[in-house]
Design a protein around this motif. Structure first.
Motif, PDB file in Angstrom:
ATOM      1  N   MET A   1     -57.068  13.224  12.384  1.00  0.00           N
ATOM      2  CA  MET A   1     -57.108  12.465  11.122  1.00  0.00           C
ATOM      3  C   MET A   1     -56.382  11.131  11.271  1.00  0.00           C
ATOM      4  O   MET A   1     -56.922  10.054  11.029  1.00  0.00           O
ATOM      5  CB  MET A   1     -56.455  13.317  10.018  1.00  0.00           C
ATOM      6  CG  MET A   1     -56.444  12.639   8.641  1.00  0.00           C
ATOM      7  SD  MET A   1     -58.110  12.312   8.039  1.00  0.00           S
ATOM      8  CE  MET A   1     -57.832  10.964   6.930  1.00  0.00           C
ATOM      9  N   LEU A   2     -55.139  11.268  11.750  1.00  0.00           N
ATOM     10  CA  LEU A   2     -54.337  10.066  11.970  1.00  0.00           C
ATOM     11  C   LEU A   2     -55.040   9.140  12.954  1.00  0.00           C
ATOM     12  O   LEU A   2     -55.091   7.926  12.764  1.00  0.00           O
ATOM     13  CB  LEU A   2     -52.954  10.468  12.500  1.00  0.00           C
ATOM     14  CG  LEU A   2     -51.917   9.341  12.481  1.00  0.00           C
ATOM     15  CD1 LEU A   2     -51.589   8.930  11.053  1.00  0.00           C
ATOM     16  CD2 LEU A   2     -50.642   9.774  13.197  1.00  0.00           C
TER      17      LEU A   2
ATOM     18  N   ALA B   1     -58.212   8.933  13.573  1.00  0.00           N
ATOM     19  CA  ALA B   1     -59.381   8.307  12.956  1.00  0.00           C
ATOM     20  C   ALA B   1     -58.953   7.088  12.143  1.00  0.00           C
ATOM     21  O   ALA B   1     -59.571   6.027  12.214  1.00  0.00           O
ATOM     22  CB  ALA B   1     -60.105   9.313  12.070  1.00  0.00           C
ATOM     23  N   VAL B   2     -57.849   7.250  11.383  1.00  0.00           N
ATOM     24  CA  VAL B   2     -57.354   6.127  10.575  1.00  0.00           C
ATOM     25  C   VAL B   2     -56.937   4.975  11.474  1.00  0.00           C
ATOM     26  O   VAL B   2     -57.269   3.812  11.230  1.00  0.00           O
ATOM     27  CB  VAL B   2     -56.172   6.584   9.687  1.00  0.00           C
ATOM     28  CG1 VAL B   2     -55.533   5.383   8.991  1.00  0.00           C
ATOM     29  CG2 VAL B   2     -56.642   7.593   8.676  1.00  0.00           C
ATOM     30  N   GLN B   3     -56.226   5.362  12.533  1.00  0.00           N
ATOM     31  CA  GLN B   3     -55.793   4.324  13.472  1.00  0.00           C
ATOM     32  C   GLN B   3     -56.981   3.564  14.061  1.00  0.00           C
ATOM     33  O   GLN B   3     -56.980   2.340  14.115  1.00  0.00           O
ATOM     34  CB  GLN B   3     -55.014   4.962  14.620  1.00  0.00           C
ATOM     35  CG  GLN B   3     -53.518   4.820  14.449  1.00  0.00           C
ATOM     36  CD  GLN B   3     -52.756   5.487  15.580  1.00  0.00           C
ATOM     37  OE1 GLN B   3     -53.355   6.131  16.436  1.00  0.00           O
ATOM     38  NE2 GLN B   3     -51.463   5.326  15.576  1.00  0.00           N
TER      39      GLN B   3
END
Ligand SMILES: Nc1ncnc2c1ncn2[C@@H]1O[C@H](COP(=O)(O)OP(=O)(O)O)[C@@H](O)[C@H]1O
Ligand SMILES: [Mg+2]
Lengths: 262, 251
Positions: free
Chosen positions: A1-2, A4-6
């Motif tokens: 998740m992190l 993907a955001v990054q």
């Protein structure tokens, strides 16, 4: 998740950086091109050829565009005006609309399609066939020999083209007004002349000069930095037309803000 | 003696592709150097680096002991003549105007009639008749375009001349004419020449010294007389055109 955001943020960052880099290099290119306009040697022959090509040979396109636009404008304003019993505004609104807005914008867009494409294709071909390198080895600065005359010619030619376009556009409105909408010819001309102000015309011509510069700049920039091969030239041509058109519309909005909101 | 041209550890990459990986090369005044090497090994890139058309990523290029980026650029370029691999003729002007391009501008600008006369004389030297003078480049065959490019490169009688594959696309007789011309320029005018070619007949006709480029570096360099006896297996494979050897045929 992190992750993907990054990744998402990184891609936005990369796009923004890319845009900044592109803007920077266009600005540097423009500054260099303009500075060569003012420093000798001057290539008057080149300037003349470009004036002919950009200005004179664009006349039919710009003239026809203006003629039909003026005519359509007259019909629309008549239809709209009749809702308020204000049909008599047709001549003045046609003239103001042509001169301030549609003349320069449509003229600029038509020339963007015609001229920035051909400049980009020409310079792009010269780039991929090493003609630009050859110019340099023959002690001729390509920025001065190729770019400066095109920038100057387009900046001079577009206002002249638009001026002619304005006249033809108003004439288009006149023809429709008199022929289809039963205006009195003398009244039509008098209303046009009475309502039109010098500022309306000059603001449109200043816009046209800016658009001319944009058209030549994008054509030259994309062609000069064309990628390799036929594909590179094709891409340069497309980019030139798209970027010139978008920049013309953006610049038009900004110039309109400057001229008409005070 | 200061070399006319000296390349020191010149490196150049395009993206991830390391084309030049440290080229060291030195050419004496009045020498005719021929560069050989497989296609795509960076021979043209090396010439363009010397002229400043491509900026190397690292290394130094000296012309008469001075960096090629120092001094007046116009004066620097005026000393050079360059034949591009694809001729690079200006297709908007006629053949003679191409040849006379440099003569018609700058400080020593010649009147039209004189420039045209010189152009026709140069065209004759590359084996072209005066009637091509008023044609446009697009009306010529590839080999003719190449020769017009050659005439343009030598029109202002530069001291240093670069020929990028001058005989590619020419018939054997025309190749002979061009080889002789290059040789003449060096022996008679005293020009310094750097020629790229794949044509071994040309190499033998033109060269004082030969340099072979491979894998981004100068693999071998020496006088033409030593070429055939060079112990280097790369050179041996190249000059005999063998498909097998240390140089991979698939690159
Ligand atoms: N302007 C450029 N942009 C990207 N790659 C290039 C450029 N010029 C040359 N190259 C690449 O560098 C390599 C060497 O090219 P070049 O010097 O033309 O080879 P050659 O030895 O056949 O003359 C090739 O792989 C070519 O694709
Ligand atoms: Mg090459």
């Amino acid at each position: 998740m992190l992750l993907a955001v990054q990744g998402f943020l990184a891609s936005i960052g990369a796009a923004v950086l890319g845009l900044c880099r592109a803007t920077g290099s266009v600005v540097l290119f423009a500054v260099s091109g303009v500075s060569h306009i003012f420093r000798p040697p001057f290539y008057f022959g080149e300037l003349g050829r470009q004036l002919l090509r950009i200005g004179f040979f664009s006349l039919p396109v710009v003239g026809l565009t203006a003629l039909f636009t003026g005519g359509a404008l007259a019909l629309q304003i008549f239809a709209g005006g009749s809702r308020f019993n204000a049909e008599s505004v047709v001549p003045s609104i046609v003239a103001i609309g042509m001169v301030r807005e549609l003349g320069p914008v449509l003229g600029g867009l038509m020339v963007a399609g015609r001229v920035s494409a051909s400049i980009a294709a020409e310079l792009g071909t010269m780039r991929v066939t090493e003609q630009i390198d050859a110019l340099t080895t023959l002690s001729t600065n390509p920025m001065k020999f190729l770019v400066a005359p095109r920038l100057l010619a387009a900046t001079i030619a577009l206002p002249l083209l638009v001026l002619v376009g304005d006249i033809i556009g108003i004439m288009g409105g006149f023809l429709v007004g008199v022929g289809r909408l039963e205006f009195n010819p003398a009244t039509y001309i008098n209303t046009t002349v009475d309502f039109l102000e010098v500022g309306d015309v000059t603001s449109g011509l200043v816009k046209a000069a800016v658009f001319g510069f944009i058209v030549a700049l994008m054509g030259c920039y994309q062609g000069y930095n064309s990628g390799r091969g036929a594909q590179g030239v094709g891409r340069a041509t497309t980019n030139a037309v798209v970027s010139a058109s978008v920049l013309i519309l953006a610049a038009n909005y900004m110039l309109t803000e400057v001229f008409f909101t005070a | 003696m200061t070399p006319r041209i000296e390349m020191k550890d010149v490196q150049k990459s395009f993206g991830a592709k390391h084309v030049l990986r440290g080229v060291n090369l030195s050419i004496a005044p009045g020498e005719s150097m021929v560069i050989i090497g497989g296609s795509g090994t960076g021979k043209s890139v090396a010439l363009k680096c010397v002229l400043g058309l491509i900026q190397p990523d690292a290394g130094q290029i000296l012309v008469d002991g001075k960096p090629n980026t120092s001094g007046n650029r116009d004066e620097f370029l005026a000393r050079f003549g360059m034949l591009f691999q694809g001729a690079a003729l200006f297709d908007s002007v006629s053949v003679w105007e191409n040849v006379a391009f440099r003569l018609r501008r700058g400080k020593q600008k010649l009147p039209k009639a004189d420039a045209r006369e010189i152009a026709i004389e140069k065209l004759r030297r590359v084996g072209l008749t005066p009637d091509v003078a008023d044609l446009f480049p697009a009306e010529l065959s590839g080999g003719m375009q190449k020769r017009v490019g050659l005439a343009r490169a030598i029109a202002s009688e530069p001291e240093i001349i670069f020929f990028d594959e001058p005989t590619t696309g020419l018939d054997p007789i025309m190749s002979g004419v061009i080889n002789e011309l290059v040789r003449e320029l060096v022996t008679e005018i005293g020009a310094t020449a750097m020629t790229i070619t794949h044509d071994m007949t040309s190499v033998r006709a033109i060269a004082d010294t030969v340099a072979m480029i491979h894998d981004g570096k100068i693999r071998w360099t020496g006088p033409i007389g030593d070429l055939d006896t060079s112990p280097d297996p790369y050179v041996d494979q190249f000059i005999h055109g063998r498909a097998t050897g240390p140089i991979e045929a698939v690159r």
